[in-house]
Design a protein around this motif. Structure first.
Motif, PDB file in Angstrom:
ATOM      1  N   LEU A   1      13.595   6.155  -5.054  1.00 18.95           N
ATOM      2  CA  LEU A   1      12.769   5.774  -3.913  1.00 18.95           C
ATOM      3  C   LEU A   1      11.887   4.234  -4.079  1.00 18.95           C
ATOM      4  N   VAL A   2      11.660   3.947  -5.509  1.00 18.96           N
ATOM      5  CA  VAL A   2      11.429   2.653  -5.710  1.00 18.96           C
ATOM      6  C   VAL A   2      12.370   1.762  -5.313  1.00 18.96           C
ATOM      7  N   TRP A   3      13.536   1.933  -5.906  1.00 17.17           N
ATOM      8  CA  TRP A   3      14.517   0.955  -5.611  1.00 17.17           C
ATOM      9  C   TRP A   3      14.784   0.794  -4.153  1.00 17.17           C
ATOM     10  N   THR A   4      14.566   1.645  -3.289  1.00 21.23           N
ATOM     11  CA  THR A   4      14.716   1.652  -1.654  1.00 21.23           C
ATOM     12  C   THR A   4      13.536   0.674  -1.269  1.00 21.23           C
ATOM     13  N   ALA A   5      12.432   1.211  -1.813  1.00 19.98           N
ATOM     14  CA  ALA A   5      11.137   0.439  -1.327  1.00 19.98           C
ATOM     15  C   ALA A   5      10.879  -1.121  -1.811  1.00 19.98           C
ATOM     16  N   LEU A   6      11.622  -1.480  -3.135  1.00 17.70           N
ATOM     17  CA  LEU A   6      11.822  -2.760  -3.576  1.00 17.70           C
ATOM     18  C   LEU A   6      12.947  -3.513  -2.667  1.00 17.70           C
TER      19      LEU A   6
ATOM     20  N   LEU B   1      12.870  -7.456   4.086  1.00 12.82           N
ATOM     21  CA  LEU B   1      11.840  -7.538   5.167  1.00 12.82           C
ATOM     22  C   LEU B   1      11.179  -9.161   4.723  1.00 12.82           C
ATOM     23  N   ARG B   2      10.819  -9.293   3.636  1.00 13.34           N
ATOM     24  CA  ARG B   2       9.980 -10.722   3.332  1.00 13.34           C
ATOM     25  C   ARG B   2      11.206 -11.920   3.686  1.00 13.34           C
ATOM     26  N   ALA B   3      12.322 -11.788   3.019  1.00 15.27           N
ATOM     27  CA  ALA B   3      13.244 -12.636   3.260  1.00 15.27           C
ATOM     28  C   ALA B   3      13.557 -13.053   4.731  1.00 15.27           C
ATOM     29  N   GLY B   4      13.604 -11.902   5.421  1.00 12.39           N
ATOM     30  CA  GLY B   4      13.894 -12.162   6.979  1.00 12.39           C
ATOM     31  C   GLY B   4      12.566 -12.465   7.658  1.00 12.39           C
ATOM     32  N   GLY B   5      11.437 -12.484   7.231  1.00 11.67           N
ATOM     33  CA  GLY B   5      10.283 -12.820   7.785  1.00 11.67           C
ATOM     34  C   GLY B   5       9.360 -13.531   6.983  1.00 11.67           C
ATOM     35  N   PRO B   6       9.669 -14.945   6.558  1.00 14.62           N
ATOM     36  CA  PRO B   6       8.782 -15.144   5.332  1.00 14.62           C
ATOM     37  C   PRO B   6       7.596 -15.763   5.658  1.00 14.62           C
ATOM     38  N   ASP B   7       7.395 -16.033   7.102  1.00 13.10           N
ATOM     39  CA  ASP B   7       6.165 -16.788   7.489  1.00 13.10           C
ATOM     40  C   ASP B   7       5.420 -15.496   8.274  1.00 13.10           C
ATOM     41  N   LEU B   8       5.485 -14.173   8.001  1.00 14.34           N
ATOM     42  CA  LEU B   8       4.653 -13.303   8.437  1.00 14.34           C
ATOM     43  C   LEU B   8       3.450 -13.053   7.453  1.00 14.34           C
ATOM     44  N   PRO B   9       2.396 -12.411   8.005  1.00 15.04           N
ATOM     45  CA  PRO B   9       1.415 -12.508   7.161  1.00 15.04           C
ATOM     46  C   PRO B   9       1.276 -11.260   6.175  1.00 15.04           C
ATOM     47  N   TRP B  10       2.366 -11.368   5.102  1.00 16.09           N
ATOM     48  CA  TRP B  10       2.424 -10.296   4.229  1.00 16.09           C
ATOM     49  C   TRP B  10       1.223 -10.339   3.223  1.00 16.09           C
ATOM     50  N   PRO B  11       1.097  -9.037   2.726  1.00 15.83           N
ATOM     51  CA  PRO B  11      -0.002  -8.830   1.698  1.00 15.83           C
ATOM     52  C   PRO B  11       0.512  -9.545   0.417  1.00 15.83           C
ATOM     53  N   ASP B  12      -0.434  -9.687  -0.660  1.00 14.66           N
ATOM     54  CA  ASP B  12      -0.137 -10.122  -1.788  1.00 14.66           C
ATOM     55  C   ASP B  12       1.212  -9.561  -2.360  1.00 14.66           C
ATOM     56  N   LEU B  13       1.913 -10.249  -2.788  1.00 14.59           N
ATOM     57  CA  LEU B  13       3.318  -9.653  -3.265  1.00 14.59           C
ATOM     58  C   LEU B  13       3.260  -8.726  -4.769  1.00 14.59           C
ATOM     59  N   ASP B  14       2.336  -9.103  -5.513  1.00 11.30           N
ATOM     60  CA  ASP B  14       2.199  -8.486  -6.811  1.00 11.30           C
ATOM     61  C   ASP B  14       1.271  -7.202  -6.469  1.00 11.30           C
ATOM     62  N   GLU B  15       0.497  -7.289  -5.559  1.00 13.40           N
ATOM     63  CA  GLU B  15      -0.546  -5.879  -5.147  1.00 13.40           C
ATOM     64  C   GLU B  15       0.508  -4.956  -4.486  1.00 13.40           C
ATOM     65  N   GLN B  16       1.152  -5.676  -3.437  1.00 13.58           N
ATOM     66  CA  GLN B  16       2.304  -4.809  -2.852  1.00 13.58           C
ATOM     67  C   GLN B  16       3.210  -3.861  -3.549  1.00 13.58           C
ATOM     68  N   VAL B  17       3.793  -4.669  -4.576  1.00 17.02           N
ATOM     69  CA  VAL B  17       4.828  -4.085  -5.236  1.00 17.02           C
ATOM     70  C   VAL B  17       3.901  -3.061  -6.362  1.00 17.02           C
ATOM     71  N   ASP B  18       3.086  -3.292  -6.994  1.00 21.89           N
ATOM     72  CA  ASP B  18       2.315  -2.486  -7.682  1.00 21.89           C
ATOM     73  C   ASP B  18       2.045  -1.229  -7.143  1.00 21.89           C
ATOM     74  N   ALA B  19       1.452  -1.218  -5.727  1.00 17.45           N
ATOM     75  CA  ALA B  19       1.128  -0.266  -4.905  1.00 17.45           C
ATOM     76  C   ALA B  19       2.418   0.623  -4.767  1.00 17.45           C
ATOM     77  N   LEU B  20       3.437   0.107  -4.411  1.00 18.92           N
ATOM     78  CA  LEU B  20       4.317   1.068  -4.081  1.00 18.92           C
ATOM     79  C   LEU B  20       5.207   1.675  -5.398  1.00 18.92           C
ATOM     80  N   VAL B  21       5.110   0.784  -6.206  1.00 18.77           N
ATOM     81  CA  VAL B  21       5.603   1.514  -7.700  1.00 18.77           C
ATOM     82  C   VAL B  21       4.536   2.528  -8.023  1.00 18.77           C
ATOM     83  N   THR B  22       3.322   2.454  -8.140  1.00 13.64           N
ATOM     84  CA  THR B  22       2.294   3.340  -8.515  1.00 13.64           C
ATOM     85  C   THR B  22       2.584   4.630  -7.624  1.00 13.64           C
ATOM     86  N   ARG B  23       2.659   4.381  -6.236  1.00 12.52           N
ATOM     87  CA  ARG B  23       2.718   5.556  -5.597  1.00 12.52           C
ATOM     88  C   ARG B  23       4.205   6.549  -5.609  1.00 12.52           C
TER      89      ARG B  23
END
Length: 189
Positions: free
Chosen positions: A143-148, A154-176
Protein backbone atom coordinates in the motif's frame (compact mmCIF):
# COMPACT_ATOMS: atom_id res chain seq x y z
CA UNK A 1 43.38 5.12 -16.08
CA UNK A 2 41.35 2.91 -18.38
CA UNK A 3 37.93 4.05 -19.43
CA UNK A 4 34.99 2.02 -18.11
CA UNK A 5 33.07 2.02 -21.37
CA UNK A 6 30.22 -0.11 -20.04
CA UNK A 7 29.57 2.43 -17.28
CA UNK A 8 29.93 5.31 -19.73
CA UNK A 9 27.37 3.68 -22.05
CA UNK A 10 24.95 3.22 -19.13
CA UNK A 11 25.41 6.84 -18.11
CA UNK A 12 24.85 7.98 -21.69
CA UNK A 13 21.73 5.83 -22.07
CA UNK A 14 20.34 7.07 -18.76
CA UNK A 15 20.93 10.69 -19.81
CA UNK A 16 19.18 10.06 -23.13
CA UNK A 17 16.19 8.42 -21.44
CA UNK A 18 15.82 11.55 -19.32
CA UNK A 19 16.43 14.00 -22.18
CA UNK A 20 14.07 12.19 -24.56
CA UNK A 21 11.49 11.63 -21.82
CA UNK A 22 11.17 7.92 -22.59
CA UNK A 23 13.24 4.77 -23.00
CA UNK A 24 11.38 4.16 -26.26
CA UNK A 25 13.08 7.19 -27.84
CA UNK A 26 16.61 5.90 -27.16
CA UNK A 27 18.66 4.33 -29.96
CA UNK A 28 22.00 2.52 -29.91
CA UNK A 29 23.42 5.12 -32.29
CA UNK A 30 22.28 7.89 -29.98
CA UNK A 31 23.85 6.20 -26.96
CA UNK A 32 27.11 5.66 -28.84
CA UNK A 33 27.14 9.30 -29.95
CA UNK A 34 26.43 10.49 -26.39
CA UNK A 35 29.27 8.29 -25.06
CA UNK A 36 31.64 9.44 -27.80
CA UNK A 37 32.16 6.02 -29.40
CA UNK A 38 31.12 4.27 -32.59
CA UNK A 39 27.84 2.34 -32.64
CA UNK A 40 29.58 -1.07 -33.00
CA UNK A 41 31.49 -0.38 -29.73
CA UNK A 42 28.22 -0.77 -27.83
CA UNK A 43 28.01 -4.44 -28.83
CA UNK A 44 31.16 -5.24 -26.90
CA UNK A 45 29.20 -4.55 -23.70
CA UNK A 46 25.52 -5.09 -24.54
CA UNK A 47 23.95 -7.62 -26.89
CA UNK A 48 21.39 -5.11 -28.11
CA UNK A 49 19.34 -2.07 -27.15
CA UNK A 50 17.04 -4.16 -24.96
CA UNK A 51 19.98 -5.39 -22.88
CA UNK A 52 21.29 -1.84 -22.54
CA UNK A 53 17.92 -0.46 -21.43
CA UNK A 54 17.48 -3.37 -19.01
CA UNK A 55 20.82 -2.38 -17.49
CA UNK A 56 19.62 1.24 -17.21
CA UNK A 57 16.58 -0.02 -15.27
CA UNK A 58 18.73 -2.24 -13.04
CA UNK A 59 21.05 0.68 -12.29
CA UNK A 60 18.00 2.82 -11.52
CA UNK A 61 16.87 0.36 -8.86
CA UNK A 62 20.42 0.08 -7.49
CA UNK A 63 20.54 3.88 -7.23
CA UNK A 64 17.11 3.94 -5.58
CA UNK A 65 18.12 1.41 -2.91
CA UNK A 66 21.42 3.21 -2.30
CA UNK A 67 19.61 6.54 -1.89
CA UNK A 68 17.16 5.01 0.59
CA UNK A 69 19.95 3.39 2.58
CA UNK A 70 21.92 6.63 2.70
CA UNK A 71 18.87 8.54 3.92
CA UNK A 72 18.15 6.04 6.69
CA UNK A 73 21.61 4.89 7.81
CA UNK A 74 21.99 7.07 10.89
CA UNK A 75 18.42 6.99 12.18
CA UNK A 76 17.87 4.78 15.24
CA UNK A 77 14.05 5.01 15.30
CA UNK A 78 12.35 2.59 12.86
CA UNK A 79 9.49 5.00 12.10
CA UNK A 80 11.96 7.80 11.35
CA UNK A 81 13.85 5.37 9.06
CA UNK A 82 10.64 4.35 7.28
CA UNK A 83 9.57 7.95 6.70
CA UNK A 84 13.05 9.10 5.63
CA UNK A 85 13.37 6.17 3.24
CA UNK A 86 10.01 6.94 1.69
CA UNK A 87 10.88 10.62 1.28
CA UNK A 88 14.16 9.58 -0.37
CA UNK A 89 12.26 7.23 -2.70
CA UNK A 90 9.96 10.03 -3.87
CA UNK A 91 12.82 12.51 -4.31
CA UNK A 92 14.83 9.98 -6.34
CA UNK A 93 11.84 9.38 -8.61
CA UNK A 94 11.21 13.09 -9.07
CA UNK A 95 14.88 13.75 -9.83
CA UNK A 96 14.75 11.53 -12.93
CA UNK A 97 11.09 11.01 -13.87
CA UNK A 98 11.72 9.45 -17.31
CA UNK A 99 14.11 6.87 -15.85
CA UNK A 100 11.59 6.26 -13.07
CA UNK A 101 8.86 5.57 -15.65
CA UNK A 102 11.22 3.18 -17.45
CA UNK A 103 11.92 1.40 -14.16
CA UNK A 104 8.24 0.69 -13.72
CA UNK A 105 7.46 -0.01 -17.35
CA UNK A 106 7.38 -3.33 -19.14
CA UNK A 107 11.18 -3.69 -19.34
CA UNK A 108 12.01 -5.50 -16.11
CA UNK A 109 9.16 -5.54 -13.62
CA UNK A 110 11.02 -7.96 -11.33
CA UNK A 111 14.01 -5.62 -11.03
CA UNK A 112 12.30 -3.68 -8.24
CA UNK A 113 12.07 -6.64 -5.86
CA UNK A 114 15.09 -5.53 -3.82
CA UNK A 115 13.70 -2.01 -3.43
CA UNK A 116 10.32 -3.39 -2.40
CA UNK A 117 11.95 -5.81 0.07
CA UNK A 118 13.73 -2.81 1.61
CA UNK A 119 10.33 -1.22 2.23
CA UNK A 120 8.86 -4.45 3.63
CA UNK A 121 11.80 -4.72 6.05
CA UNK A 122 11.26 -1.10 7.16
CA UNK A 123 7.56 -1.69 7.89
CA UNK A 124 8.42 -4.95 9.66
CA UNK A 125 11.00 -3.13 11.82
CA UNK A 126 8.22 -0.76 12.95
CA UNK A 127 6.02 -3.75 13.81
CA UNK A 128 8.82 -5.46 15.78
CA UNK A 129 9.46 -2.22 17.69
CA UNK A 130 5.78 -2.02 18.63
CA UNK A 131 5.40 1.12 16.51
CA UNK A 132 3.06 -0.24 13.84
CA UNK A 133 -0.29 -1.99 14.14
CA UNK A 134 0.31 -3.80 10.85
CA UNK A 135 -0.65 -7.46 10.84
CA UNK A 136 0.83 -7.99 7.40
CA UNK A 137 3.96 -5.87 6.75
CA UNK A 138 4.22 -7.07 3.14
CA UNK A 139 0.63 -6.08 2.32
CA UNK A 140 0.97 -2.74 4.10
CA UNK A 141 4.30 -2.08 2.38
CA UNK A 142 2.50 -2.71 -0.93
CA UNK A 143 0.00 0.00 0.00
CA UNK A 144 2.82 2.41 0.87
CA UNK A 145 4.69 1.52 -2.35
CA UNK A 146 1.54 2.19 -4.39
CA UNK A 147 1.06 5.56 -2.72
CA UNK A 148 4.72 6.52 -3.20
CA UNK A 149 4.51 5.53 -6.85
CA UNK A 150 1.37 7.61 -7.25
CA UNK A 151 3.04 10.56 -5.56
CA UNK A 152 6.01 10.45 -7.92
CA UNK A 153 3.86 9.90 -11.00
CA UNK A 154 1.35 12.64 -10.22
CA UNK A 155 3.92 15.21 -9.12
CA UNK A 156 6.15 14.50 -12.14
CA UNK A 157 3.16 14.86 -14.45
CA UNK A 158 1.95 18.09 -12.88
CA UNK A 159 4.92 19.82 -11.30
CA UNK A 160 3.22 23.22 -11.32
CA UNK A 161 0.09 22.10 -9.47
CA UNK A 162 -0.39 23.38 -5.90
CA UNK A 163 0.84 20.23 -4.15
CA UNK A 164 1.06 20.06 -0.36
CA UNK A 165 4.51 20.05 1.20
CA UNK A 166 6.26 16.90 -0.04
CA UNK A 167 7.65 15.76 3.32
CA UNK A 168 4.32 16.29 5.07
CA UNK A 169 2.44 14.43 2.33
CA UNK A 170 4.81 11.46 2.37
CA UNK A 171 4.88 11.32 6.17
CA UNK A 172 1.08 11.36 6.31
CA UNK A 173 0.62 8.58 3.79
CA UNK A 174 3.29 6.45 5.47
CA UNK A 175 1.76 7.00 8.90
CA UNK A 176 -1.70 5.99 7.71
CA UNK A 177 -0.84 3.14 5.37
CA UNK A 178 1.89 1.53 7.49
CA UNK A 179 -0.24 2.02 10.60
CA UNK A 180 2.61 3.62 12.55
CA UNK A 181 2.30 5.40 15.87
CA UNK A 182 4.42 7.98 17.66
CA UNK A 183 6.89 6.74 20.28
CA UNK A 184 5.45 5.95 23.67
CA UNK A 185 6.41 8.57 26.22
CA UNK A 186 8.59 7.34 29.04
CA UNK A 187 7.16 9.95 31.40
CA UNK A 188 10.15 12.29 31.26
CA UNK A 189 9.69 15.71 29.80
Amino acid sequence: MARDLRSDLLTAATALVETAGSADAVTLRGVAREAGVSAPAVYGHFADLTALLDAVVDRGFDDLVATIRAATADLPDPVDRLRAGCRAYVREGLAAPARYRAMFGPRRPAAGARAFDTLVAAVDACVRAGRSASRDPRADAALVWTALHGTVTLRAGGPDLPWPDLDEQVDALVTRLALVSPPVSDGTA
